[in-house]
Design a protein around this motif. Structure first.
Motif: not given
Length: 306
Positions: A8-14, A35-36, A39-43
């Protein structure tokens, strides 16, 4: 067990994982890659790749948003792998279904996820107007005193995620019977319970004395029954009214001033401890178990130590 990776974007998954584990306990096969904000797609590609390399066997990736970076990265790297499925549209009901039923395919999960989105207020009004269908008890005379009770549970919350999504499914339950005088006489609460119950499952909400008489009458034939009580007082009243029980599972009893902890999810008052002792004296084996995947604890042995 298949691996489940929430992305997920951000902490939704957590957050979804934390909510899920509140319902069914810790799951070793459930993982999170986020994805913090900075952050970006490579990270993210590196983080997801590292996680996937550490896993063995079939894996289900559940992304928060179709077309978002987490989902796009997953599709880029794993769309051609037969051992990996990717779903977009993360929700707690969807992840819960995936976690408790490994046999469900990606398409099954998508359909169940869609069905979980409802107009709760509108459904509540609709449910309140439904009337119980009349039943001819004469056809069940052969089943008098032979009720097929697959579990009897005390849970202050009555029907919620652990009951509706975990216990009843694992036991192939056909009917939930909520046994509580207050719930049986409150139309709004009855409607809420009907909404909370799995749509394919029958539900009865009965006063204690009526429940004992109705179950003993053979009304439910060979249906697999899940009896659900709010407190031990109702359980003892059910037994005193002629209800037959062999086992009792204690799941959730919340903290009250003066209560003592039996397990993390069970806190009881001194007077409730005495009631449990009376239930036990009736030959009922009492266990404490939050969800089926956790070990069953001898409730009375634990109670006698506090």
């Amino acid at each position: 067990m298949r691996n489940i990776v929430l992305i997920s974007h951000g902490s939704m998954a957590r957050g979804v994982r934390a909510s899920l584990e509140m319902i069914i306990g810790h799951q070793d096969y459930l993982h999170v890659v986020e994805l913090p904000e900075d952050g970006d797609n490579i990270q993210f590609e590196t983080a997801l790749s590292d996680k996937m390399k550490a896993l063995n066997g079939a894996t289900l990736i559940i992304a928060d948003l179709l077309g978002g970076t987490p989902c796009n990265v997953a599709l880029k790297h794993y769309s051609d792998l037969s051992t990996v499925d990717v779903i977009a549209g993360m929700s707690l009901p969807l992840v819960l279904e995936a976690a408790v039923n490994e046999t469900l395919t990606a398409d099954d999960l998508v359909n169940l996820g869609k069905a979980a989105v409802v107009n709760a207020k509108g459904s509540l009004k609709e449910t309140a107007t439904k009337e119980a269908e009349p039943i001819d008890l004469s056809e069940f005379e052969a089943y008098q005193g032979k009720a097929n009770i697959v579990n009897t549970r005390i849970d202050e919350r009555l029907i919620h995620g652990q009951v509706a999504g975990i216990w009843t499914t694992s036991l192939n339950t056909q009917r939930i019977i909520v046994i509580n005088d207050a719930a049986a006489t409150d139309p709004l609460q009855k409607s809420s319970l009907r909404m909370a119950a799995p749509s394919a499952m029958r539900l009865s909400v009965l006063p204690v004395a009526k429940a004992a008489a109705t179950i003993n009458s053979g009304k439910y034939g060979l249906q697999r029954l899940f009896l659900l009580f709010k407190n031990p007082t109702d359980v003892l009243a059910f037994i005193n009214a002629g209800g037959q029980l062999e086992t009792l599972n204690v799941g959730n009893m919340s903290y009250k001033e003066g209560a003592k902890e039996v397990t993390k999810s069970i806190k009881i008052m001194p007077e409730e401890a005495e009631i449990f002792k009376k239930i036990f004296e009736q030959g009922v084996k009492i266990s404490a178990q939050l969800v089926p995947s956790e070990p069953s604890i001898d409730f009375m042995a634990r109670l006698n130590k506090i």
